[in-house]
Write an enzyme that holds these catalytic residues in place. Structure first.
Site, mmCIF file in Angstrom:
data_model
loop_
_atom_site.group_PDB
_atom_site.id
_atom_site.type_symbol
_atom_site.label_atom_id
_atom_site.label_comp_id
_atom_site.label_asym_id
_atom_site.label_seq_id
_atom_site.Cartn_x
_atom_site.Cartn_y
_atom_site.Cartn_z
ATOM 1 N N GLU A 33 42.472 35.255 70.500
ATOM 2 C CA GLU A 33 43.506 35.440 71.521
ATOM 3 C C GLU A 33 44.909 35.551 70.916
ATOM 4 O O GLU A 33 45.816 34.803 71.269
ATOM 5 C CB GLU A 33 43.439 34.321 72.569
ATOM 6 N N ASP A 44 33.466 30.799 78.222
ATOM 7 C CA ASP A 44 34.674 29.986 78.268
ATOM 8 C C ASP A 44 34.671 29.007 79.438
ATOM 9 O O ASP A 44 35.395 29.223 80.408
ATOM 10 C CB ASP A 44 35.890 30.920 78.371
ATOM 11 N N GLU A 95 39.817 23.730 84.354
ATOM 12 C CA GLU A 95 40.373 25.082 84.449
ATOM 13 C C GLU A 95 39.599 25.968 85.421
ATOM 14 O O GLU A 95 40.188 26.627 86.271
ATOM 15 C CB GLU A 95 40.396 25.716 83.048
HETATM 16 O O1 GCW Z 1 39.924 29.143 78.312
HETATM 17 C C1 GCW Z 1 40.824 29.767 77.532
HETATM 18 C C2 GCW Z 1 42.053 29.315 78.193
HETATM 19 C C3 GCW Z 1 43.238 29.327 77.279
HETATM 20 C C4 GCW Z 1 42.877 28.523 76.036
HETATM 21 C C5 GCW Z 1 41.690 29.169 75.360
HETATM 22 C C6 GCW Z 1 41.199 28.387 74.152
HETATM 23 C C7 GCW Z 1 44.269 27.154 74.680
HETATM 24 O O2 GCW Z 1 42.274 30.083 79.346
HETATM 25 O O3 GCW Z 1 44.291 28.757 77.966
HETATM 26 O O4 GCW Z 1 43.951 28.414 75.138
HETATM 27 O O5 GCW Z 1 40.623 29.230 76.251
HETATM 28 O O6 GCW Z 1 40.269 27.598 74.316
HETATM 29 O O7 GCW Z 1 41.706 28.561 73.072
#
Ligand code: GCW
Length: 688
Positions: free
Chosen positions: A295, A374, A402
Site C-alpha cells: 500500500e 483483509d 474496521e
Molecule cells: O485493512 C487495511 C486498512 C489500512 C491498514 C492496512 C494494513 C494500517 O484499511 O488502514 O493500514 O490494512 O494492515 O496495513
C-alpha cells in the site's frame, strides 16, 4: 468507574457477604517476597484489588514473622526466594515454567496458605492477576492447583496510532500516547493501560502505526527516544516489551543516504547505528515491525531485492542487541485492473513469501493476517499458515472493528478468532491447527505467537462501545490460551466488568455469543466481502469496490455471483492449501456454505448444503439478521435496573443505532441482489 474506564479491573466490594468473608479469611495476611519493579507492580495490584473487593487490604507480614504464619496467609514470590515456598517445589516442575508460567496452589488441609509462585518475577505478576480474576469471578479458592503456561511466546498488541493523535481505523477517540506530534506528558493513562494488558498476559506492544509517516519515522532518533524510553519503562514494569513500527526508507529520510537498498553496505551500517542508539535508551527494546512494499509503503522491491533481503538486513542490525524484526506479509498489488480476472489478491501473500521460506534469519518473524484479504467478516485462513515450514510466524488479528461494525455495532470477535486458531491446515496431517503453527510448536520454531490491532483510544471507556472491551480482553486471553472457549472468556469478562448478577450474565452472554453471526447475517453472506463504502469502510455499498483497483470483487451479474478461485477454472488460489483442504475448497459440492462465494462463482439458484438457494439464503439471513440485531437492543433493555445508568445508556445508544443500520444493510443488500437476479423472495417480504 461508571464511564467504563476500569474495564475488567473494575474492583468493587464483593456484595455477597459469605463469599467475601470466605475470601477474606484466606487472604488476611500477605507475605510478598522480593521487590523488583515487576513484583512491586504485583504487590500494588494485589493490595488494591483485595483492599477494594474484600473491604480491607491484607496485613503485610514479614517472611520471618514466625508465629503469625500459622494464620492464613498469601505467599507470593518466585520459587527459591523463600523457604516459605518450599512445599511447592516437590509438587510442580518449576524449571518448566520458563519466564512466564506460574502456579497458584492452596489446599485447605495441609496448611492454610495460598501460594502464588513462579520461576521468574513475570510469572508471579501473572499469577497475581489470575488470582484476582478468581475472586472477581466468584471462584472457590479453597482448593487450588493451577499451573499455567502461555501457548504463545509473543502476545502482542499493535497500535495504529499517529503522532498527531489520530488513529488509523480507530473508533474510540484519539491516541493515548500522542498529541499534536509529540508524546502526551501525563502518562497515568498509559500506566492503567499497561495494567490492563498485563492482566491478560500481553507481553509486547507497538505504539505507532505500521504506516509510518514522517514525524513517526523520527521515533528512532534522539529527538524522541527519551520519550519512547519513558513509555517503555512504564510497560516494562508490567512485563511488556516495546517495539516500534519503522519506515523502511529511514536511511534516506533520516540519514540522508541516497538509497535504502538492503544490500548496500552503507544502508546496513546506518541501521546498525540506529539500532545501537535505540538500545542505549532502551536496553530491552523489542525490535521493529515493518510494513514494506505494501500500500505505497517503501520496501526492498524498489531495489530489485526481496522481502528476505530487507528483513534480514534489519534483523542483523538488531541481533547483537537481542532485538527482532516482525515483517508483515500484507503485500499485494493495490493498483489492479478490475477487468483483469486472473490476478487474485488472495493469492498474493503466499505467492510472495512461500518461495522465501527458510531464507529468513532466526530473529525474523513473518506477521500474517488471519485471512488472505483483509480482516473481512468471513475469510478462509491464510494458506501461509501450514505453507511456511522454516520461517517464524505471527498470526495477525484485528481487534479494532474496521469491517465488523466499527465499535458502533456489537460484534464479539472471539468466536471468529477461535475458528482461525482451530483451523486445521493439515500441514503435518490432522491436528496441524493454526494455533500449533503460529505458536511455532508444529515445526519446532523457537519464536511464534500472535499480534492484533488495538481497538482502544482516549475515549472514557477506552473502546467506544463498552461491550467492545470484551474483544480486547478476549484477544489477550486467547493469545495466552487459544483453547479457552468463547463462552468461558465471555463469562469471565462479564463477571469482571459487570459483577456476578446471574441475569446480567445470562443476557450478556447470549448477546455476545450471538453477535458475530448476527453481524455476518445482515452484512456479508457466504464469504463475500468488501460490500462496504470505500475508504472509511462503514455501511453497505455493494459495488463500492467492484470497479476499483484494490482487487476486491464479488462479480455479481444477472446469473450469479462469487469469485472463482478454483484451480480448474479460476485463479488457482484454492490450490495453495494442503490436501484435503484444497479439495474441499475446490469443489462446489464440498465447499462449506459460509465460504462458498469466496471460492466459487455460482448461479443464484445454486442449492447450499442448508437446502436453500443462494439468493434465498441472502434474503433470509438479511431479514433475520436485522431482526436479531433489533432484539439485541431489547435484550439489553431488560438489564436497565441491573447496570449503572451511564454504561447502560451508552450501550443502549449504540445498540439502537445498530438496529437501524442493520435495516439499511438488509435493504441495500436484498434490493441489490433482487434487482440483479430478478428472483423474488419466496416469502414475499418487502424488497425495494
Ligand atoms: O485493512 C487495511 C486498512 C489500512 C491498514 C492496512 C494494513 C494500517 O484499511 O488502514 O493500514 O490494512 O494492515 O496495513
Amino acid at each position: 468507574t461508571e464511564s467504563g474506564y476500569a474495564c475488567w479491573l473494575d474492583y468493587r466490594l464483593i456484595p455477597n457477604e459469605p463469599l467475601r468473608s470466605a475470601y477474606r479469611k484466606r487472604c488476611s495476611q500477605l507475605v510478598m517476597i522480593g521487590d523488583s519493579p515487576l513484583l512491586q507492580a504485583a504487590r500494588r495490584e494485589l493490595n488494591l484489588a483485595l483492599g477494594v473487593m474484600l473491604g480491607e487490604a491484607p496485613v503485610e507480614a514479614e517472611e520471618d514473622a514466625g508465629a503469625e504464619l500459622s494464620l492464613p496467609v498469601l505467599v507470593v514470590g518466585t520459587i527459591g526466594s523463600s523457604q516459605l515456598l518450599n512445599p511447592l517445589a516437590s509438587l510442580y516442575h518449576f524449571d518448566e515454567l520458563g519466564e512466564e508460567g506460574y502456579v497458584i496452589h492452596g489446599s485447605g488441609s495441609d496448611d492454610n496458605r495460598i501460594y502464588l509462585s513462579a520461576d521468574a518475577d513475570k510469572g508471579v505478576l501473572y499469577a497475581v492477576f489470575h488470582f484476582i480474576r478468581l475472586l472477581q469471578t466468584g471462584a472457590s479458592i479453597e482448593q487450588l492447583a493451577i499451573r499455567e503456561l502461555p501457548s504463545n511466546g509473543l502476545r502482542m498488541i499493535n497500535h495504529w496510532d499517529n503522532m498527531d493523535g489520530s488513529i488509523e481505523r480507530g473508533y474510540a477517540g484519539r491516541s493515548i500516547f500522542f498529541h499534536e506530534g509529540r508524546f502526551i506528558e501525563d502518562q497515568e493513562r498509559v500506566r492503567d493501560y499497561a495494567r490492563l494488558l498485563a492482566s491478560g498476559g500481553i507481553n509486547a506492544l507497538t505504539i505507532n502505526n505500521v504506516n509510518v509517516h514522517s514525524q513517526e519515522s523520527k521515533l528512532i532518533t534522539d529527538e524522541f527516544l527519551p520519550d519512547v524510553a519513558k513509555t517503555a519503562a512504564i510497560f516494562r514494569e508490567y512485563g511488556i516489551r516495546l517495539y516500534l513500527s519503522v519506515n523502511y526508507a529511514s536511511p534516506m529520510e533520516l540519514g540522508g543516504l541516497s538509497t535504502a537498498d538492503p544490500l548496500a553496505p552503507e544502508v546496513a551500517e546506518w541501521w546498525h547505528g540506529a539500532a545501537k542508539n535505540i538500545y542505549r535508551y532502551i536496553p530491552d527494546f523489542g525490535g521493529f515491525v515493518v510494513k514494506a512494499d505494501s500500500e505505497f509503503r517503501p520496501g526492498p522491491f524498489t531495489y530489485g531485492r526481496n522481502h528476505a533481503d530487507g528483513a534480514n538486513m534489519l534483523a542483523d542490525a538488531l541481533a547483537p542487541f537481542g532485538g527482532e524484526v516482525i515483517w508483515r506479509c500484507f503485500v499485494y498489488n493495490c493498483l489492479q485492473n478490475w477487468r483483469d480476472r486472473i490476478t487474485d489478491r488472495a493469492r498474493a501473500a503466499y505467492d510472495h513469501f512461500m518461495p522465501l521460506d527458510g531464507t529468513f534469519r532466526d530473529n525474523v518473524m513473518l506477521q500474517i493476517k488471519n485471512g488472505p484479504m483483509d480482516f473481512q467478516v468471513r475469510e478462509p485462513v491464510s494458506p501461509l499458515f501450514g505453507g511456511l515450514k522454516e520461517t517464524n510466524q505471527l498470526l495477525e488479528l484485528q481487534i479494532t472493528q474496521e469491517y465488523t461494525g466499527q465499535q458502533k455495532h456489537l460484534c464479539f470477535l472471539v468466536p471468529q478468532w477461535k475458528e482461525v486458531f482451530d483451523f486445521d491446515t493439515h500441514a503435518q496431517g490432522e491436528g496441524s491447527t493454526v494455533a500449533e503453527v503460529a505458536s511455532g510448536r508444529l515445526f519446532g520454531r523457537a519464536r511464534g505467537g500472535v499480534a492484533a490491532v488495538a481497538n482502544i483510544g482516549d475515549d472514557a471507556s477506552w473502546s467506544g462501545h463498552i461491550l467492545a472491551q470484551a474483544n480486547w480482553y478476549g484477544y489477550a486471553r486467547l493469545a495466552w490460551n487459544p483453547k479457552l472457549s468463547a463462552e468461558q472468556i465471555a463469562r469471565e469478562w462479564i463477571a469482571m466488568t459487570f459483577g456476578l448478577d446471574s441475569a446480567v450474565e445470562r443476557v450478556l452472554l447470549g448477546m455476545l455469543l450471538s453477535s458475530y453471526r448476527i453481524y455476518e447475517d445482515y452484512t456479508a453472506p457466504l464469504g463475500v466481502g468488501w460490500m462496504v463504502n470505500p475508504n472509511h469502510h462503514y455501511g453497505p455499498n455493494v459495488d463500492g469496490y467492484e470497479y476499483s483497483k484494490w482487487g476486491t470483487y464479488h462479480y455479481a451479474d444477472c446469473h450469479g455471483m462469487g469469485v472463482d478461485r478454483t484451480v480448474r477454472s479460476g485463479t488457482g488460489y484454492a490450490g495453495q492449501y494442503h490436501s484435503p483442504v484444497a479439495e474441499r475448497y475446490e469443489s462446489t459440492a464440498l465447499c462449506p456454505d459460509e465460504l462458498l462465494l469466496f471460492f466459487q462463482h455460482v448461479p443464484y439458484t445454486h442449492r447450499l448444503k442448508s437446502g436453500k438457494t443462494v439468493i434465498q439464503h441472502i434474503y433470509d439471513t438479511h431479514f433475520e439478521g436485522a431482526e436479531r440485531a433489533a432484539q439485541l437492543a431489547e435484550q439489553w433493555k431488560s438489564l436497565a435496573s441491573l447496570v449503572d445508568s451511564a454504561r447502560f445508556g451508552q450501550v443502549l445508544d449504540r445498540l439502537a443505532h445498530q438496529a437501524e443500520h442493520a435495516e439499511e444493510w438488509r435493504d441495500c443488500i436484498n434490493t441489490y441482489f433482487y434487482r440483479k437476479s430478478g428472483i423474488a423472495d419466496e416469502r414475499g417480504r418487502l424488497i425495494y
